[in-house]
Design a protein around this motif. Structure first.
Motif, PDB file in Angstrom:
ATOM      1  N   ASN A 155     -88.695  35.843-111.602  1.00 63.30           N
ATOM      2  CA  ASN A 155     -88.088  37.174-111.527  1.00 63.30           C
ATOM      3  C   ASN A 155     -86.873  37.315-112.427  1.00 63.30           C
ATOM      4  OD1 ASN A 155     -89.931  38.199-109.613  1.00 63.30           O
ATOM      5  ND2 ASN A 155     -88.810  37.231-107.939  1.00 63.30           N
ATOM      6  N   LEU A 156     -86.680  36.369-113.329  1.00 67.88           N
ATOM      7  CA  LEU A 156     -85.516  36.394-114.219  1.00 67.88           C
ATOM      8  C   LEU A 156     -85.582  37.605-115.145  1.00 67.88           C
ATOM      9  CD1 LEU A 156     -83.043  34.570-114.746  1.00 67.88           C
ATOM     10  CD2 LEU A 156     -84.314  33.573-116.648  1.00 67.88           C
ATOM     11  N   LYS A 157     -84.435  38.320-115.282  1.00 62.86           N
ATOM     12  CA  LYS A 157     -84.357  39.508-116.130  1.00 62.86           C
ATOM     13  C   LYS A 157     -83.484  39.291-117.359  1.00 62.86           C
ATOM     14  CE  LYS A 157     -85.222  42.990-112.572  1.00 62.86           C
ATOM     15  NZ  LYS A 157     -84.728  44.233-111.929  1.00 62.86           N
ATOM     16  N   ILE A 158     -82.428  38.473-117.223  1.00 64.65           N
ATOM     17  CA  ILE A 158     -81.497  38.250-118.329  1.00 64.65           C
ATOM     18  C   ILE A 158     -81.368  36.750-118.548  1.00 64.65           C
ATOM     19  CG2 ILE A 158     -79.156  38.594-119.196  1.00 64.65           C
ATOM     20  CD1 ILE A 158     -78.932  41.035-117.403  1.00 64.65           C
ATOM     21  N   GLU A 214     -78.503  34.599-107.319  1.00 65.26           N
ATOM     22  CA  GLU A 214     -79.084  35.621-108.186  1.00 65.26           C
ATOM     23  C   GLU A 214     -78.502  35.577-109.597  1.00 65.26           C
ATOM     24  OE1 GLU A 214     -78.453  39.324-106.281  1.00 65.26           O
ATOM     25  OE2 GLU A 214     -79.787  38.885-104.577  1.00 65.26           O
ATOM     26  N   ILE A 215     -77.257  35.127-109.722  1.00 62.99           N
ATOM     27  CA  ILE A 215     -76.595  35.062-111.026  1.00 62.99           C
ATOM     28  C   ILE A 215     -75.994  33.674-111.192  1.00 62.99           C
ATOM     29  CG2 ILE A 215     -74.789  36.022-112.493  1.00 62.99           C
ATOM     30  CD1 ILE A 215     -75.025  38.629-110.970  1.00 62.99           C
ATOM     31  N   LEU A 216     -76.333  33.002-112.281  1.00 66.88           N
ATOM     32  CA  LEU A 216     -75.796  31.674-112.581  1.00 66.88           C
ATOM     33  C   LEU A 216     -75.154  31.710-113.955  1.00 66.88           C
ATOM     34  CD1 LEU A 216     -75.328  28.672-112.172  1.00 66.88           C
ATOM     35  CD2 LEU A 216     -77.680  28.253-112.924  1.00 66.88           C
ATOM     36  N   ASP A 217     -73.833  31.484-114.004  1.00 67.57           N
ATOM     37  CA  ASP A 217     -73.083  31.442-115.257  1.00 67.57           C
ATOM     38  C   ASP A 217     -72.655  29.996-115.500  1.00 67.57           C
ATOM     39  OD1 ASP A 217     -71.577  31.798-117.476  1.00 67.57           O
ATOM     40  OD2 ASP A 217     -70.141  33.199-116.590  1.00 67.57           O
ATOM     41  N   ALA A 218     -73.380  29.329-116.416  1.00 68.09           N
ATOM     42  CA  ALA A 218     -73.113  27.916-116.703  1.00 68.09           C
ATOM     43  C   ALA A 218     -72.899  27.708-118.189  1.00 68.09           C
ATOM     44  CB  ALA A 218     -74.266  27.051-116.204  1.00 68.09           C
ATOM     45  N   GLN A 219     -72.206  28.603-118.836  1.00 64.58           N
ATOM     46  CA  GLN A 219     -71.959  28.476-120.262  1.00 64.58           C
ATOM     47  C   GLN A 219     -70.853  27.467-120.533  1.00 64.58           C
ATOM     48  OE1 GLN A 219     -70.190  32.018-122.008  1.00 64.58           O
ATOM     49  NE2 GLN A 219     -69.698  32.795-119.970  1.00 64.58           N
ATOM     50  N   ASP A 220     -70.943  26.829-121.697  1.00 62.34           N
ATOM     51  CA  ASP A 220     -69.926  25.882-122.150  1.00 62.34           C
ATOM     52  C   ASP A 220     -69.715  24.756-121.135  1.00 62.34           C
ATOM     53  OD1 ASP A 220     -68.117  24.815-123.864  1.00 62.34           O
ATOM     54  OD2 ASP A 220     -66.464  26.148-123.330  1.00 62.34           O
ATOM     55  N   CYS A 221     -70.819  24.135-120.722  1.00 59.91           N
ATOM     56  CA  CYS A 221     -70.756  23.037-119.739  1.00 59.91           C
ATOM     57  C   CYS A 221     -71.311  21.727-120.292  1.00 59.91           C
ATOM     58  CB  CYS A 221     -71.525  23.419-118.471  1.00 59.91           C
ATOM     59  SG  CYS A 221     -70.673  24.588-117.406  1.00 59.91           S
ATOM     60  N   GLN A 222     -71.635  21.661-121.593  1.00 60.55           N
ATOM     61  CA  GLN A 222     -72.176  20.467-122.225  1.00 60.55           C
ATOM     62  C   GLN A 222     -73.489  20.023-121.578  1.00 60.55           C
ATOM     63  OE1 GLN A 222     -69.241  17.353-122.578  1.00 60.55           O
ATOM     64  NE2 GLN A 222     -67.610  18.775-123.187  1.00 60.55           N
ATOM     65  N   GLU A 279     -80.313  36.474-113.311  1.00 60.98           N
ATOM     66  CA  GLU A 279     -79.529  36.361-114.542  1.00 60.98           C
ATOM     67  C   GLU A 279     -79.072  34.920-114.728  1.00 60.98           C
ATOM     68  OE1 GLU A 279     -75.415  38.208-116.498  1.00 60.98           O
ATOM     69  OE2 GLU A 279     -76.399  39.192-114.806  1.00 60.98           O
ATOM     70  N   LEU A 280     -79.322  34.365-115.916  1.00 60.25           N
ATOM     71  CA  LEU A 280     -78.971  32.974-116.210  1.00 60.25           C
ATOM     72  C   LEU A 280     -78.301  32.905-117.569  1.00 60.25           C
ATOM     73  CD1 LEU A 280     -79.077  29.937-115.628  1.00 60.25           C
ATOM     74  CD2 LEU A 280     -81.394  29.902-116.567  1.00 60.25           C
ATOM     75  N   ASN A 281     -77.085  32.349-117.604  1.00 62.39           N
ATOM     76  CA  ASN A 281     -76.310  32.219-118.835  1.00 62.39           C
ATOM     77  C   ASN A 281     -76.075  30.734-119.105  1.00 62.39           C
ATOM     78  OD1 ASN A 281     -74.539  32.298-120.975  1.00 62.39           O
ATOM     79  ND2 ASN A 281     -73.297  33.948-120.132  1.00 62.39           N
ATOM     80  N   LEU A 282     -76.735  30.200-120.132  1.00 62.63           N
ATOM     81  CA  LEU A 282     -76.599  28.801-120.524  1.00 62.63           C
ATOM     82  C   LEU A 282     -76.124  28.684-121.968  1.00 62.63           C
ATOM     83  CD1 LEU A 282     -79.829  27.305-118.896  1.00 62.63           C
ATOM     84  CD2 LEU A 282     -77.476  27.028-118.106  1.00 62.63           C
ATOM     85  N   SER A 283     -75.356  29.642-122.443  1.00 60.44           N
ATOM     86  CA  SER A 283     -74.894  29.619-123.826  1.00 60.44           C
ATOM     87  C   SER A 283     -73.861  28.521-124.035  1.00 60.44           C
ATOM     88  CB  SER A 283     -74.309  30.975-124.205  1.00 60.44           C
ATOM     89  OG  SER A 283     -73.171  31.261-123.408  1.00 60.44           O
ATOM     90  N   ARG A 284     -73.747  28.089-125.312  1.00 61.00           N
ATOM     91  CA  ARG A 284     -72.777  27.078-125.729  1.00 61.00           C
ATOM     92  C   ARG A 284     -72.931  25.772-124.949  1.00 61.00           C
ATOM     93  NH1 ARG A 284     -69.605  31.600-125.480  1.00 61.00           N
ATOM     94  NH2 ARG A 284     -68.401  30.811-123.712  1.00 61.00           N
ATOM     95  N   ASN A 285     -74.171  25.298-124.853  1.00 63.54           N
ATOM     96  CA  ASN A 285     -74.461  23.999-124.263  1.00 63.54           C
ATOM     97  C   ASN A 285     -75.176  23.137-125.297  1.00 63.54           C
ATOM     98  OD1 ASN A 285     -73.655  23.802-121.264  1.00 63.54           O
ATOM     99  ND2 ASN A 285     -74.551  25.849-121.395  1.00 63.54           N
ATOM    100  N   GLN A 286     -75.888  22.122-124.849  1.00 56.79           N
ATOM    101  CA  GLN A 286     -76.556  21.192-125.757  1.00 56.79           C
ATOM    102  C   GLN A 286     -78.038  21.056-125.422  1.00 56.79           C
ATOM    103  OE1 GLN A 286     -74.342  17.514-125.686  1.00 56.79           O
ATOM    104  NE2 GLN A 286     -72.385  18.523-126.109  1.00 56.79           N
ATOM    105  N   LEU A 287     -78.638  22.141-124.964  1.00 57.10           N
ATOM    106  CA  LEU A 287     -80.055  22.116-124.608  1.00 57.10           C
ATOM    107  C   LEU A 287     -80.925  22.042-125.856  1.00 57.10           C
ATOM    108  CD1 LEU A 287     -80.099  24.858-121.825  1.00 57.10           C
ATOM    109  CD2 LEU A 287     -80.330  22.390-121.498  1.00 57.10           C
ATOM    110  N   LYS A 288     -81.990  21.256-125.772  1.00 56.32           N
ATOM    111  CA  LYS A 288     -82.937  21.133-126.872  1.00 56.32           C
ATOM    112  C   LYS A 288     -84.316  21.697-126.527  1.00 56.32           C
ATOM    113  CE  LYS A 288     -80.831  17.098-129.070  1.00 56.32           C
ATOM    114  NZ  LYS A 288     -81.064  15.710-129.560  1.00 56.32           N
ATOM    115  N   GLU A 289     -84.607  21.852-125.246  1.00 56.02           N
ATOM    116  CA  GLU A 289     -85.905  22.366-124.826  1.00 56.02           C
ATOM    117  C   GLU A 289     -85.716  23.369-123.694  1.00 56.02           C
ATOM    118  OE1 GLU A 289     -87.024  18.737-121.767  1.00 56.02           O
ATOM    119  OE2 GLU A 289     -87.969  18.814-123.747  1.00 56.02           O
TER     120      GLU A 289
END
Length: 628
Positions: free
Chosen positions: A136-139, A95-103, A117-127
């Motif tokens: 059903n994602l809320k955040i 239900e919650i995935l925290d994958a920030q700062d994982c390149q 809830e999905l946290n993908l901040s501080r990565n290198q995603l382009k799309e």
């Protein structure tokens, strides 16, 4: 072969064998380091379904823990080196995935209905193509990535979206995100807001951060009027906002208030102050301001500065006076009726143009008396005189027209008897200034104000059997000497006075409309006048420059001179940017810190004695000296 040579040869063979073994070991280590594959050796899932794999320098996730992964509801893998994420199938209940700062530069996932809830901040995603599969994602946090246009989401349950610190040049298409409440687009390269109402669902958005972008037109923020629930907006660090702040001509927050709905409570993470709220409401009701749409930055700034200049010198403008009075009335009406200024009542004044509306409503609530049981045909009293007029004489009429006529034509004794039998009366308070009218059968010719119901006094059970005398009459005032004709004349006079007041009200309204039109015309003429004054300020001529010296850092110092009649001062522009001002009598300026091996150009803008700026001069080009 001698024994020495045999021993020497055996020693060489043993040395070669050792070197071969060392080379093989180094080769395997090199291949392991080259592959760089580091996986988790265990998967300890807590009873709450939490799997913490943060800051382990993992490059991959071990796929053999199917049983453990199936229990995971909260997966934390931030601080690793997972460049490619393809593991969503392993966590079907997550239900919650925290994958920030994982390149992470690529995120691949199938449809998942459990992730909230999905946290993908501080990565290198382009799309963001794969992220639309979490229905059903809320955040969703995608801040500090490399995301570029276009961005399209159709997540109907998404409530919070963070796209700050990316490379967006336009508003993302979020029109199908009907539950979106918070959107962060800060620190991008967005220039156009004109289509924001069609790209973002306006019925649910409450928080918007559009700060630190490339918006250079203040009038574009007028498009925020479509968002009726917006209560927190951030617009700072845009070119148009920075320009207004540096010029210090007016308060930009007042205009932002006028663009948004009444739900707005915070701008740039600061609560809106009372005077800003009042100025914004005033601007929102001005037809001239509303007509200025996107693309009219300069005209809009001039209009706002003319109404609410930020300079402390000079008399206040009519708009500032109006807002000051309205603000005082707003604050006085917000004080608790008990007199304690520290306690605010629930009802506050909502409009700078009708501060008495809520006041009247509050008086009506406080003074409204309930109808007594058994009362028949009760009408309301509309009080139109000040409180001190209550000492004046009053009349008591019965509640129907027929009873009123009977009361007028009856004798004084009959009037006294009828007054004891009535069950519904209405009192008209007559002021000595004759500024009020009375109400019969619920009709009133006066301006409606707070409604006060007069309680009915039930009749005495023995009143009909006893002898009545004038001393016990239920009449506030009895005029036995007045004839029927005199009473009728008084009624006619009051009705005529009401008609005259209505005509005066209509005349005053017409005069007010004419004054508003005259004021708008005056503002237009004033703008033309200032433009003519600015055109009379001369432009610097005969500009020359000379090299003064070279600093220790290798920069050049130039002396610039020009000819022009005496003015208050000059504003110096180097390469199109303002770098300072000089006093008018000097007619020269020393410009330092110029790069020695690059060309530059200088422009001079005069400042008149009235503070207005004239036209900018032509460019004076400063070329780097030719090396000997």
């Amino acid at each position: 072969m001698s024994e020495d040579s045999k021993e020497r040869r055996e020693d060489e063979e043993e040395e070669d064998k050792e070197n071969l073994d060392d080379s093989r070991a180094n080769s395997s280590l090199t291949s392991f380091l080259a592959s760089g594959r580091i996986q988790n050796e265990k998967a300890d899932v807590t009873s709450e379904g939490v799997l913490d794999l943060t800051n382990l320098s993992l490059t991959n996730l071990e796929r053999n823990f199917h049983v453990e992964y199936a229990k995971v509801k909260n997966l934390a893998i931030s601080g690793n080196n997972l460049q490619k994420f393809t593991y969503m199938k392993l966590f079907p209940k997550c239900e919650i995935l925290d994958a920030q700062d994982c390149q992470i530069n690529k995120f691949i996932a199938d449809f998942n209905y459990n992730l909230l809830e999905l946290n993908l901040s501080r990565n290198q995603l382009k799309e963001t193509n794969q992220l639309g599969r979490f229905e059903n994602l809320k955040i969703l946090d995608l801040s500090s990535n490399l995301i570029e246009d276009p961005v399209v989401f159709a997540l109907k349950k998404l409530e919070i979206l963070n796209l700050s610190s990316n490379y967006l040049t336009e508003i993302p298409d979020l029109s199908k995100c009907v539950s979106l409440k918070s959107l962060n687009l800060a620190e991008n390269k967005i220039q156009d807001l004109t289509k924001i109402s069609s790209l973002i669902c306006a019925t649910s958005l409450q928080k918007l951060d559009i700060s630190s972008n490339s918006i250079d037109d203040l009038s574009q923020f007028s498009t925020l009027s479509a968002f009726k629930k917006l209560d927190d907006v951030a617009v700072a660090e845009n070119p148009c906002i920075t320009e207004v702040v540096e010029s210090d001509k007016f308060e930009y927050r007042s205009y932002i208030v006028s663009c948004c709905s009444e739900a707005l409570t915070s701008i740039d993470h600061e609560r809106i102050q009372d005077h800003i709220q009042t100025e914004g409401e005033w601007l929102a009701l001005q037809g001239g301001i509303k007509k200025i749409g996107p693309g009219s930055h300069v005209a809009l700034c001039e209009q706002i500065a003319s109404h609410f200049p930020k300079a402390e010198n000079g008399p206040p403008t009519p708009a500032q006076k109006s807002c000051h009075k309205a603000l005082e009335k707003r604050r006085s009406m917000a004080v608790d009726p008990s007199g304690d200024s520290s306690v605010r009542s629930e009802d506050t004044v909502n409009s700078v143009y009708s501060p008495f509306r809520e006041w009247n409503g509050k008086i009506g609530k406080n003074l409204n008396l309930r109808r007594t049981p058994g009362s028949v045909g009760k009408t309301n009293l509309r009080m139109c005189s000040p409180s001190e007029a209550r000492k004046n004489r009053s009349f008591t009429f019965q509640d129907s027209t027929n009873q009123l006529e009977s009361f007028i034509t009856s004798s004084p004794t009959q009037r006294l008897q009828e007054s004891t039998r009535t069950t519904s009366t209405e009192t008209v308070i007559c002021s000595a200034r004759t500024e009020l009218s009375f109400t019969v059968d619920g009709r009133s010719e006066s301006t409606p104000l707070p409604i006060i119901e007069t309680p009915t006094k039930p009749p005495s059970p023995t009143s009909s059997n006893r002898q009545l005398t004038p001393s016990v009459a239920e009449v506030s005032f009895v005029a036995p000497d007045e004839t029927t004709e005199e009473l009728k004349n008084r009624v006619r006079a009051l009705e005529q006075k009401v008609a005259e007041l209505n005509k005066q009200n209509e005349t005053l309204t017409a005069i007010n409309d004419a004054l508003v039109d005259t004021l708008e015309t005056f503002k237009t003429e004033q703008a033309k006048m200032w433009k003519a004054i600015r055109s009379q300020i001369p432009t610097p001529q005969n500009m020359t420059n000379s090299l003064v010296c070279e600093t220790e850092e290798g920069h050049h110092v130039h002396q610039v001179k020009w000819d022009m009649p005496l003015v208050k001062g000059y504003r110096i522009f180097v390469d199109g940017s303002s770098c300072g001002e000089v006093v008018g009598k000097n007619q020269s300026a020393r410009i330092t810190d110029l790069t020695a091996d690059e060309p530059h150009f200088v422009q001079i803008q005069p400042i008149g004695n009235n503070g207005e700026c004239g036209e900018i001069s032509k460019k004076l080009h400063i070329k780097p000296p030719v090396s000997q």
